[in-house]
Design an enzyme around this catalytic site. Sequence first.
Site, mmCIF file in Angstrom:
data_model
loop_
_atom_site.group_PDB
_atom_site.id
_atom_site.type_symbol
_atom_site.label_atom_id
_atom_site.label_comp_id
_atom_site.label_asym_id
_atom_site.label_seq_id
_atom_site.Cartn_x
_atom_site.Cartn_y
_atom_site.Cartn_z
ATOM 1 N N LYS A 14 0.831 -1.202 0.000
ATOM 2 C CA LYS A 14 0.000 0.000 0.000
ATOM 3 C C LYS A 14 0.863 1.248 0.000
ATOM 4 O O LYS A 14 0.600 2.207 -0.708
ATOM 5 C CB LYS A 14 -0.791 0.032 1.314
ATOM 6 C CG LYS A 14 -2.178 -0.421 1.247
ATOM 7 C CD LYS A 14 -2.774 0.031 2.577
ATOM 8 C CE LYS A 14 -3.967 -0.715 2.958
ATOM 9 N NZ LYS A 14 -4.498 -0.256 4.253
ATOM 10 N N ASP A 68 -7.991 2.490 4.180
ATOM 11 C CA ASP A 68 -8.515 1.194 4.588
ATOM 12 C C ASP A 68 -9.174 0.585 3.367
ATOM 13 O O ASP A 68 -9.978 1.230 2.699
ATOM 14 C CB ASP A 68 -9.506 1.298 5.751
ATOM 15 C CG ASP A 68 -9.652 -0.049 6.432
ATOM 16 O OD1 ASP A 68 -8.673 -0.490 7.090
ATOM 17 O OD2 ASP A 68 -10.703 -0.699 6.298
ATOM 18 N N PHE A 147 0.536 -6.681 -4.627
ATOM 19 C CA PHE A 147 0.532 -7.269 -3.286
ATOM 20 C C PHE A 147 -0.847 -7.845 -2.984
ATOM 21 O O PHE A 147 -1.765 -7.744 -3.813
ATOM 22 C CB PHE A 147 0.922 -6.220 -2.232
ATOM 23 C CG PHE A 147 -0.110 -5.120 -2.063
ATOM 24 C CD1 PHE A 147 -0.186 -4.068 -2.951
ATOM 25 C CD2 PHE A 147 -1.014 -5.153 -1.002
ATOM 26 C CE1 PHE A 147 -1.147 -3.058 -2.796
ATOM 27 C CE2 PHE A 147 -1.977 -4.148 -0.836
ATOM 28 C CZ PHE A 147 -2.038 -3.107 -1.743
ATOM 29 N N ARG A 176 -7.818 2.140 -5.342
ATOM 30 C CA ARG A 176 -6.952 3.147 -4.689
ATOM 31 C C ARG A 176 -6.672 4.307 -5.644
ATOM 32 O O ARG A 176 -6.668 5.466 -5.240
ATOM 33 C CB ARG A 176 -5.653 2.475 -4.216
ATOM 34 C CG ARG A 176 -4.753 3.366 -3.381
ATOM 35 C CD ARG A 176 -3.689 2.566 -2.648
ATOM 36 N NE ARG A 176 -4.265 1.642 -1.689
ATOM 37 C CZ ARG A 176 -4.386 0.329 -1.892
ATOM 38 N NH1 ARG A 176 -3.928 -0.233 -2.997
ATOM 39 N NH2 ARG A 176 -4.970 -0.438 -0.994
#
Length: 197
Positions: A14, A68, A147, A176
């Site tokens: 992230k 999150d 990931f 994201r």
Amino acid sequence: MTKLLVVATGNPGKLREMQAYLENSGWELTLKPEELEIEETGKTFAANACLKASQIAKATGNWAIADDSGLQVDALNGAPGVYSARYATTDSERIARVLRELGNEVNRQAQFVCAVAIARPDGVIVLESEGICRGEILHAPRGDSGFGYDPIFYIQELQLTFAQMTRELKGSISHRGKAFAALLPQLERVKSLERRD
Ligand code: ITT
């Protein structure tokens, strides 16, 4: 004047993506202290993003940004959802659990969701954003970039999993990427307002 923004994540995958999005934002990024762990007690991605941003801002006395996120599989009634990170111990075990639970289900539809929140040094949330990316769960992992659940998340239009994409390509369509695209212009505004104080 450059303002400091604490990136409130302990997830290296992230972090790499968040750093890339924030690269030219005009904020100086710093990583949260490793020992600062926030318990994710919220029921939604947004609630947990706010919790992490607010707590880290207060603990460090700086502006903070938190993400999150997670995977929601339609045929599993939205699981693993907010429990995506806690579904098993390693990425490959998390993937194996989703594949096992989905079995030979024909409905492979799923989505990634990402909520981002930014808090002032006093913990007050000033910005929130959310992005969703729809896709499908494959029967076996494919690719080794990215990931988390990337190797089993397949985008039909591109005929690629997230783990087969460059970071730029993933970022142009991902949950994201969408959350940050909406957030960045507002983040720029916050910075210039602050400068006038
Ligand atoms: P921080 O809370 O410290 O940021 P975390 O890994 O615990 O790190 P989350 O609670 O938000 O973060 O859990 C998100 C999980 O969802 C993450 O561990 C991945 O397994 C998965 N995930 C989120 N975004 C992903 C992406 O772009 N690709 C693959 N998996 C993703």
